[in-house]
Design a protein around this motif. Structure first.
Motif, PDB file in Angstrom:
ATOM      1  N   ASP A 183     -37.530 -52.022 -43.024  1.00 62.12           N
ATOM      2  CA  ASP A 183     -36.096 -51.799 -42.843  1.00 62.12           C
ATOM      3  C   ASP A 183     -35.354 -53.124 -42.952  1.00 62.12           C
ATOM      4  O   ASP A 183     -35.920 -54.178 -42.651  1.00 62.12           O
ATOM      5  N   ARG A 220     -42.916 -48.781 -42.477  1.00 63.51           N
ATOM      6  CA  ARG A 220     -41.740 -48.732 -43.344  1.00 63.51           C
ATOM      7  C   ARG A 220     -40.953 -50.016 -43.117  1.00 63.51           C
ATOM      8  O   ARG A 220     -40.741 -50.429 -41.982  1.00 63.51           O
ATOM      9  N   SER A 250     -33.559 -48.731 -45.541  1.00 67.65           N
ATOM     10  CA  SER A 250     -35.018 -48.862 -45.561  1.00 67.65           C
ATOM     11  C   SER A 250     -35.523 -48.838 -46.996  1.00 67.65           C
ATOM     12  O   SER A 250     -34.799 -48.495 -47.927  1.00 67.65           O
ATOM     13  N   THR A 291     -28.296 -50.147 -41.230  1.00 71.40           N
ATOM     14  CA  THR A 291     -29.683 -50.384 -41.625  1.00 71.40           C
ATOM     15  C   THR A 291     -30.037 -49.523 -42.821  1.00 71.40           C
ATOM     16  O   THR A 291     -29.662 -48.353 -42.885  1.00 71.40           O
ATOM     17  N   GLU A 338     -31.609 -54.710 -41.699  1.00 71.68           N
ATOM     18  CA  GLU A 338     -30.346 -54.584 -40.980  1.00 71.68           C
ATOM     19  C   GLU A 338     -29.347 -55.525 -41.657  1.00 71.68           C
ATOM     20  O   GLU A 338     -29.609 -56.719 -41.794  1.00 71.68           O
TER      21      GLU A 338
END
Length: 146
Positions: free
Chosen positions: A85, A83, A98, A96, A87
């Motif tokens: 992500d 996955r 995703s 964060t 930040e």
């Protein structure tokens, strides 16, 4: 009468189980939409001239583009898939998001538009090799940035 008692019992059992099993939130992976539709939708995001707002589940955050000091991207190994992500750092705080967040694809495009120093192909390059974090800072505010 028997049917009414059975329905009442089923309703009671349904209420108990609905509290024990959390509701599955709508994400990109379970939306049932085609990729094209997911790619086009704004999802949890609202944009204006100076920034964006995220409304997702119990999380609401308004942020001006000019407040963002850093964008870091990485992959999270989920055993069978990765996955991606991101930040989002603003001052000494961060949160964060995703690729599961509805509106992710349009947000990625918007960041590339707002911050021209972001590599245009970061989202393609980060996927290889599989199951490696590939932590990358794609944007860092400089004194020259507004």
């Amino acid at each position: 009468m028997w049917r009414d008692a059975t329905n009442a019992n089923m309703n009671f059992i349904s209420k108990i189980f609905s509290k024990l099993i959390p509701e599955r939130h709508l994400t990109n992976s379970n939306s049932g939409m085609t990729f094209d539709k997911m790619f086009e939708e704004l999802g949890a995001f609202e944009y204006d001239d100076t920034g964006f707002t995220i409304h997702y589940e119990d999380f609401i955050k308004r942020l001006a583009w000019s407040d963002i000091t850093q964008l870091n991207v990485y992959k999270v190994d989920q055993f069978t898939i990765d996955r991606i992500d991101m930040e989002i750092v603003y001052g000494d705080k961060a949160f964060t998001i995703s690729e599961e967040l509805p509106g992710w694809y349009q947000f990625v495009l918007k960041t590339k538009e707002i911050f021209p120093t972001i590599p245009k192909d970061w989202d393609i390059k980060i996927i290889q090799p599989a199951f490696v974090t590939n932590y990358t800072t794609i944007y860092e505010k400089t004194k020259l940035d507004k």
